[in-house]
Design an enzyme around this catalytic site. Structure first.
Site, PDB file in Angstrom:
ATOM      1  N   HIS A  20       0.855  -1.193   0.000  1.00 46.53           N
ATOM      2  CA  HIS A  20       0.000   0.000   0.000  1.00 46.53           C
ATOM      3  C   HIS A  20       0.884   1.233   0.000  1.00 46.53           C
ATOM      4  O   HIS A  20       1.301   1.730   1.052  1.00 46.53           O
ATOM      5  CB  HIS A  20      -0.939  -0.028   1.224  1.00 46.53           C
ATOM      6  CG  HIS A  20      -1.835   1.173   1.309  1.00 46.53           C
ATOM      7  ND1 HIS A  20      -2.792   1.316   2.292  1.00 46.53           N
ATOM      8  CD2 HIS A  20      -1.931   2.285   0.537  1.00 46.53           C
ATOM      9  CE1 HIS A  20      -3.432   2.454   2.123  1.00 46.53           C
ATOM     10  NE2 HIS A  20      -2.916   3.071   1.068  1.00 46.53           N
ATOM     11  N   HIS A  22       1.545   4.883  -2.702  1.00 41.17           N
ATOM     12  CA  HIS A  22       1.097   5.628  -3.891  1.00 41.17           C
ATOM     13  C   HIS A  22       2.282   6.311  -4.556  1.00 41.17           C
ATOM     14  O   HIS A  22       3.063   6.993  -3.870  1.00 41.17           O
ATOM     15  CB  HIS A  22       0.100   6.710  -3.498  1.00 41.17           C
ATOM     16  CG  HIS A  22      -1.122   6.205  -2.790  1.00 41.17           C
ATOM     17  ND1 HIS A  22      -2.349   6.120  -3.394  1.00 41.17           N
ATOM     18  CD2 HIS A  22      -1.312   5.762  -1.518  1.00 41.17           C
ATOM     19  CE1 HIS A  22      -3.250   5.649  -2.527  1.00 41.17           C
ATOM     20  NE2 HIS A  22      -2.634   5.421  -1.373  1.00 41.17           N
ATOM     21  N   HIS A 199      -9.432   1.231  -1.171  1.00 38.68           N
ATOM     22  CA  HIS A 199      -9.320   2.078   0.023  1.00 38.68           C
ATOM     23  C   HIS A 199     -10.667   2.117   0.723  1.00 38.68           C
ATOM     24  O   HIS A 199     -11.678   2.504   0.115  1.00 38.68           O
ATOM     25  CB  HIS A 199      -8.938   3.508  -0.358  1.00 38.68           C
ATOM     26  CG  HIS A 199      -7.468   3.725  -0.486  1.00 38.68           C
ATOM     27  ND1 HIS A 199      -6.700   3.074  -1.402  1.00 38.68           N
ATOM     28  CD2 HIS A 199      -6.613   4.529   0.222  1.00 38.68           C
ATOM     29  CE1 HIS A 199      -5.444   3.467  -1.276  1.00 38.68           C
ATOM     30  NE2 HIS A 199      -5.358   4.344  -0.296  1.00 38.68           N
ATOM     31  N   GLU A 202     -10.927   4.187   6.165  1.00 35.84           N
ATOM     32  CA  GLU A 202     -10.029   5.307   6.522  1.00 35.84           C
ATOM     33  C   GLU A 202     -10.930   6.538   6.639  1.00 35.84           C
ATOM     34  O   GLU A 202     -11.215   7.005   7.736  1.00 35.84           O
ATOM     35  CB  GLU A 202      -8.968   5.527   5.430  1.00 35.84           C
ATOM     36  CG  GLU A 202      -8.065   6.726   5.670  1.00 35.84           C
ATOM     37  CD  GLU A 202      -7.364   7.226   4.392  1.00 35.84           C
ATOM     38  OE1 GLU A 202      -7.950   7.134   3.293  1.00 35.84           O
ATOM     39  OE2 GLU A 202      -6.231   7.756   4.519  1.00 35.84           O
ATOM     40  N   ASP A 280       2.001   4.199   2.673  1.00 35.50           N
ATOM     41  CA  ASP A 280       0.973   5.027   2.006  1.00 35.50           C
ATOM     42  C   ASP A 280       1.625   6.067   1.087  1.00 35.50           C
ATOM     43  O   ASP A 280       1.575   5.930  -0.129  1.00 35.50           O
ATOM     44  CB  ASP A 280       0.057   5.709   3.045  1.00 35.50           C
ATOM     45  CG  ASP A 280      -1.356   5.949   2.526  1.00 35.50           C
ATOM     46  OD1 ASP A 280      -1.686   5.450   1.429  1.00 35.50           O
ATOM     47  OD2 ASP A 280      -2.129   6.618   3.221  1.00 35.50           O
ATOM     48  N   ASP A 281       2.188   7.120   1.679  1.00 35.29           N
ATOM     49  CA  ASP A 281       2.759   8.231   0.908  1.00 35.29           C
ATOM     50  C   ASP A 281       4.059   8.657   1.591  1.00 35.29           C
ATOM     51  O   ASP A 281       4.105   9.705   2.253  1.00 35.29           O
ATOM     52  CB  ASP A 281       1.756   9.398   0.897  1.00 35.29           C
ATOM     53  CG  ASP A 281       0.438   9.004   0.239  1.00 35.29           C
ATOM     54  OD1 ASP A 281       0.392   8.939  -0.991  1.00 35.29           O
ATOM     55  OD2 ASP A 281      -0.534   8.738   0.974  1.00 35.29           O
TER      56      ASP A 281
HETATM   57  N1  ADE Z   1      -4.312   8.784  -2.163  1.00 37.71           N
HETATM   58  C1  ADE Z   1      -3.079   8.890  -1.664  1.00 37.71           C
HETATM   59  N2  ADE Z   1      -3.068   8.633  -0.338  1.00 37.71           N
HETATM   60  C2  ADE Z   1      -4.364   8.373   0.014  1.00 37.71           C
HETATM   61  C3  ADE Z   1      -5.020   8.046   1.208  1.00 37.71           C
HETATM   62  N3  ADE Z   1      -4.354   7.921   2.371  1.00 37.71           N
HETATM   63  N4  ADE Z   1      -6.347   7.870   1.184  1.00 37.71           N
HETATM   64  C4  ADE Z   1      -7.040   7.997   0.041  1.00 37.71           C
HETATM   65  N5  ADE Z   1      -6.473   8.294  -1.119  1.00 37.71           N
HETATM   66  C5  ADE Z   1      -5.142   8.481  -1.155  1.00 37.71           C
HETATM   67 ZN    ZN Z   2      -3.468   4.907   0.372  1.00 35.15          ZN
END
Ligand code: ADE
Ligand code: ZN
Length: 335
Positions: A20, A22, A199, A202, A280-281
């Protein structure tokens, strides 16, 4: 370079996959500043506070700005290569990389060219000994059923070998309940052999997680952590063995939980839900895969066996081919 603390160095050597993460979340501030200066575009805020987000909606808006700076195929290839290098630097042996075409404004209507550019970067990375990466092409929650159908049509026509899954991300809180809207597209993708990752749980509660399973046929859920609010949903995940790609720092940074001690990942794991740990990011949220493992290890007092079990889940849950999975499992048994 700063010496790495021993626990991080050891975790870096734990064989595992990241499932997971991006592409949109992998740009560092210096690169974004350089690109924005090149195009004479102003930054949304000063570099020092560039990655200070007020929640998911603000964060997603930022992704539109950052991805809007990318104009050429070479830049896309470089971003893909840089992702594989980042994963390797964290000791990841395989990555499922989520990529959402809606954020990349200069590329709208040119998905085949985008996939080819990303594929070129990932192929070059593999030739240089960096880990293999599969692409999960993502819808945004706020898109229409028509847009979803068109994306699936295109993916099934292209059958691009780099694409392993259909994904959906974005903000469920602003989109409302959209499981029914995307059910047809996900059904067709699954029937045609694409994996499905969703997703949910969250910006939605446990009802979003239930829809992801029941309506979208999710093979894996990204986040999913708010399933904890409904015991029946937790039971369903555990019984069906549906893995969650959990991202603890993201959940705290984007306001799902106030701090890690509140995070339900260990309660979910103890209830028998398969969980893996992810970033995630990572660039935008200032974290790394080994750091996320280390934070969870410390917060939940994980033993080496616990770490091995979570790493094993990441390998089981990833969409790599059987050879890659077998290699990672063999390496894990030697850790
Ligand atoms: N796109 C990038 N990070 C995300 C996240 N945490 N939740 C939803 N979309 C995303
Ligand atoms: Zn994500």
């Amino acid at each position: 370079m700063e010496p790495m603390p021993a626990s991080l160095d050891r975790l870096r050597r734990l064989p595992r996959a990241e499932v997971h993460v991006h592409l949109e979340g992998c740009f560092d501030a210096a690169l974004l500043e350089q690109w924005s200066q090149r195009f004479g575009e102003s930054m949304p805020r000063p570099r020092e506070s560039l990655f200070r987000f007020e929640g998911l909606a603000d964060f997603l808006e930022f992704l539109d700005w950052a991805c809007g700076l990318v104009r050429t195929s070479d830049e896309l290839s470089e971003a893909a290569y840089a992702f594989a290098a980042r994963l390797h630097g964290s000791g990841g042996g395989y990555g499922d990389l989520i990529f959402n075409p809606t954020h990349w404004h200069h590329w709208h209507g040119r998905l085949p060219q985008m996939l080819d550019a990303l594929d070129a970067g990932l192929r070059a990375a593999e030739q240089d000994g960096l880990p293999p990466v599969g692409l999960c092409v993502s819808l945004l929650r706020t898109q229409s059923a028509q847009a979803a159908a068109e994306l699936v049509d295109l993916l099934l026509t292209l059958r691009h070998p780099r694409v392993v899954a259909l994904s959906i991300d974005g903000n469920e809180a602003s989109a409302g309940r959209t499981g029914p809207r995307f059910a047809g597209a996900f059904r067709r993708a699954g029937a045609a052999g694409l994996k499905r990752t969703v997703h949910a749980g969250e910006s939605s509660g446990p009802e979003g997680v239930r829809d992801a399973v029941v309506l979208l046929g999710a093979d894996r859920i990204d986040h999913g952590v708010r399933a904890i609010e409904d015991a029946a949903v937790v039971k369903m995940l555990a019984e069906r063995g549906i893995p969650l790609g959990v991202c603890p720092t993201s959940n705290v940074s984007l306001g799902v939980y106030r701090w890690l001690a509140e995070h339900p990942l260990e309660r979910l794991r103890q209830a028998g839900v398969p969980i893996s740990i992810n970033t995630d990011d990572p660039a935008l949220l200032g974290t790394s895969l080994e750091r996320e493992y280390d934070l969870c290890r410390a917060a939940s007092a994980w033993s080496d066996d616990d770490l091995r079990a979570v790493a094993r889940t990441s390998i089981d849950a990833c969409f790599a081919n059987d050879d890659v999975k077998a290699r990672l499992r063999a390496a894990l048994s030697r850790w």
